[in-house]
Design a protein around this motif. Structure first.
Motif, short mmCIF file in Angstrom:
data_model
loop_
_atom_site.label_atom_id
_atom_site.label_comp_id
_atom_site.label_asym_id
_atom_site.label_seq_id
_atom_site.Cartn_x
_atom_site.Cartn_y
_atom_site.Cartn_z
N ALA A 5 3.52 11.03 5.54
CA ALA A 5 3.10 10.89 4.15
C ALA A 5 3.00 12.28 3.53
O ALA A 5 2.67 13.25 4.22
N THR A 6 3.29 12.38 2.24
CA THR A 6 3.03 13.64 1.56
C THR A 6 1.52 13.72 1.31
O THR A 6 0.82 12.72 1.48
N ALA A 57 -2.43 9.80 8.09
CA ALA A 57 -1.39 9.56 7.10
C ALA A 57 -0.34 10.67 7.14
O ALA A 57 0.86 10.40 7.15
N LEU A 58 -0.80 11.92 7.20
CA LEU A 58 0.14 13.04 7.22
C LEU A 58 1.05 12.96 8.44
O LEU A 58 2.24 13.21 8.37
N GLN A 117 0.52 11.21 -1.26
CA GLN A 117 0.51 9.84 -0.74
C GLN A 117 -0.74 9.58 0.10
O GLN A 117 -1.37 8.54 -0.01
N ALA A 118 -1.08 10.57 0.94
CA ALA A 118 -2.27 10.43 1.77
C ALA A 118 -3.52 10.29 0.90
O ALA A 118 -4.38 9.44 1.16
N SER A 160 -3.42 6.73 -1.06
CA SER A 160 -3.61 5.49 -0.30
C SER A 160 -4.77 5.56 0.67
O SER A 160 -5.35 4.53 1.01
N ASN A 161 -5.12 6.75 1.13
CA ASN A 161 -6.12 6.82 2.19
C ASN A 161 -7.39 7.58 1.83
O ASN A 161 -8.30 7.63 2.64
#
Lengths: 252, 284
Positions: B173-174, B168-169, B177-178, B181-182
């Motif tokens: 993604a910040t 994600a990063l 956010q990571a 969502s993940n």
């Protein structure tokens, strides 16, 4: 001379007291493929992961020297890491699809970067899957889990995911090391296509692969850049004896 | 038979014996409580208040009290504990300071519940002047449950592969956010399971509510968080030790124990089912 995308000067990387990269100097050119070769632990992955600052998360890691992308210092405090990573995509050694649907995997980067327009996302997912040569295999089952794909397909999905946010540089850390020969051939073919649009840096253990797909080759050993030149020259007429020995497989 | 095989067989039987003894103890306890308590448990026992100096009637106020206090415990401990766990596991650097914090949290989960009870009296009842009530008891139990929630949540977060975060990063993604969502979607089932188990334990505790709000006998249900309440474990305690006629109270005590065990078992079952459901959902 080609246009320089990334300029590396006197670049050093430390894990605590251990100096993992020593005074690296090289230029990465626009729309070319740079292959990085070298024995295990030579610092090639560390170098790759410095370019999009994925090493940031490692405790005790620090750098000095400069690494510029389009003239901007990657390690400057002013650099927005999130923005950098949008510009510099990465494909990992072990394919790492998210436990989401094929569609959501590819759309992930778009969504976290604030894209909300559904039509655009759908269009971009299709385009990226086509660019990653995966579209025909998955177009009728975009909503199934990415885990249902084969290993080779998963890696191409990860490439598609990286392409969706339109990076300028694509970093690949031994992207084919866990794949069978057929899947590897597909990924290599793909890289030839991708360099028309992207600047690619690829770490590989496989000498033939480096010779086949890269325009430039950098040979790393024990954290030092031993030799850097056009791939053809490195593989036919290396300047240093140690490079020749490595390439011909006398040590590894 | 050769020697190797004999040793193997012997080893297996010793291990089987361990399981057998453990299971047997549990069965004996359950058998004792069920056989002696089941006769008293009826619908009326569950929905009526105690009568006649607690020698007749039911345990309705105690059930409601335990329910209310456990809810308050959850409201206090769950968001705080999960937030702590996310910060410690996802954001905090691994240094001396965070290691001390982690160790303190682990140690807190080993502090005897009576100590939490005393602490609750001093902090909530006296210093903060909340008085002995549902709120004070809920907060005290919340404090006690907090380390359990944090530890269980951290374990759940650790089980999420690092590649979900890095992937994600690497896509811009910040960190938040990571995580959102993940990480959280794939750890929430573990976090909830651990949390519910912690709450089930809190629901059965006597010592922390003893001085902070539980009442011997109340004719009414608490109308606000600032009133005293009856609770199942405390009710059980007084029926067994404090009642003026212990023999008369004994069947009621057994029935209360049965209800309490059933309540806690159903909470644990709920945790198991929830985890199963969320895992299934995750795979789809």
């Amino acid at each position: 001379m080609h246009q320089t995308k990334i300029e590396v000067r006197d670049f050093n990387f430390f894990y605590g007291d251990q100096r993992a990269l020593k005074d690296i100097e090289l230029d990465i050119y626009n729309n070319k493929v740079l292959g990085i070769i070298g024995p295990s632990g030579c610092g090639k992955s560390t170098f790759l992961r410095s370019i999009n600052r994925m090493n940031d998360t490692i405790a005790g890691a620090r750098v000095n020297g400069t690494m510029l992308i389009d003239g901007q210092n990657i390690f400057s405090e002013k650099m927005d890491v999130v923005e950098l990573r949008r510009k510099v995509g990465m494909v990992f050694q072990k394919s790492n699809p998210f436990p989401k649907s094929i569609f959501d995997n590819v759309a992930y980067g778009l969504r976290v970067n604030g894209r909300k327009d559904k039509a655009y996302i759908e269009h971009k997912v299709e385009e990226s899957l086509k660019d990653a040569a995966l579209w025909e295999e998955v177009e009728d089952r975009l909503s199934v889990s990415a885990f249902d794909l084969s290993g080779g397909q998963q890696q191409r999905l990860c490439i598609a995911r990286a392409l969706a946010i339109e990076p300028e540089v694509l970093l690949m850390d031994e992207p084919a090391s866990a794949l069978d020969p057929t899947a590897t051939a597909k990924v290599e073919e793909l890289i030839q296509e991708l360099k028309k649009k992207y600047t690619i840096v690829i770490v590989t253990h496989n000498m033939q692969q480096a010779a086949r797909i890269s325009d430039y080759t950098a040979f790393f050993m024990l954290g030092e850049l031993i030799e850097y030149n056009e791939t053809q020259k490195i593989f036919t007429n290396p300047e240093k004896k140690i490079t020749e020995e490595y390439i011909t497989g006398r040590f590894g | 038979m050769n020697k190797k095989k004999v040793t193997e067989q012997l080893g297996f039987w010793v291990l089987r014996l361990c399981v057998g003894i453990t299971g047997l103890i549990l069965l004996i306890i359950l058998f004792d409580i069920v056989t002696k308590g089941i006769g008293k448990v009826s619908w009326r026992f569950l929905v009526e208040s105690p009568r006649n100096g607690m020698t007749e009637g039911g345990i309705f106020p105690a059930i409601v009290g335990t329910f209310l206090v456990t809810m308050l415990t959850a409201v206090f401990a769950v968001p705080l504990g999960m937030g702590c766990a996310v910060y410690l596991n996802e954001y905090a650097d691994d240094n001396v300071f965070t290691r001390i914090i982690r160790m303190s949290i682990r140690n807190l989960s080993g502090v005897p519940s009576i100590v939490y009870g005393l602490f609750g009296v001093v902090l909530f009842v006296q210093m903060m002047r909340i008085g002995t009530c549902v709120l004070a008891a809920g907060l005290t139990l919340g404090l006690m449950t907090l380390p359990w929630v944090i530890t269980a949540s951290e374990e759940a977060l650790k089980n999420v592969p690092q590649s979900y975060r890095n992937g994600a990063l690497a896509l811009g993604a910040t960190r938040w956010q990571a995580i959102r969502s993940n990480v959280l979607p794939y750890s929430i089932s573990g976090m909830l399971t651990g949390t519910i188990l912690g709450l089930a334990r809190a629901a059965g505790e006597t010592a922390p509510i003893l001085f902070t709000g539980a009442a011997f006998f109340l004719p009414f249900l608490p109308k606000s968080p600032f009133e005293q309440f009856m609770a199942l474990p405390y009710h059980l305690y007084i029926m067994v030790t404090q009642h003026h006629s212990l023999e008369t109270a004994r069947p009621i005590a057994y029935a209360t124990a049965l209800v309490l065990i059933a309540l806690i078992c159903s909470m644990n079952m709920f945790a198991v089912i929830l985890r199963y459901k969320l895992r299934k959902q995750k795979k789809e």
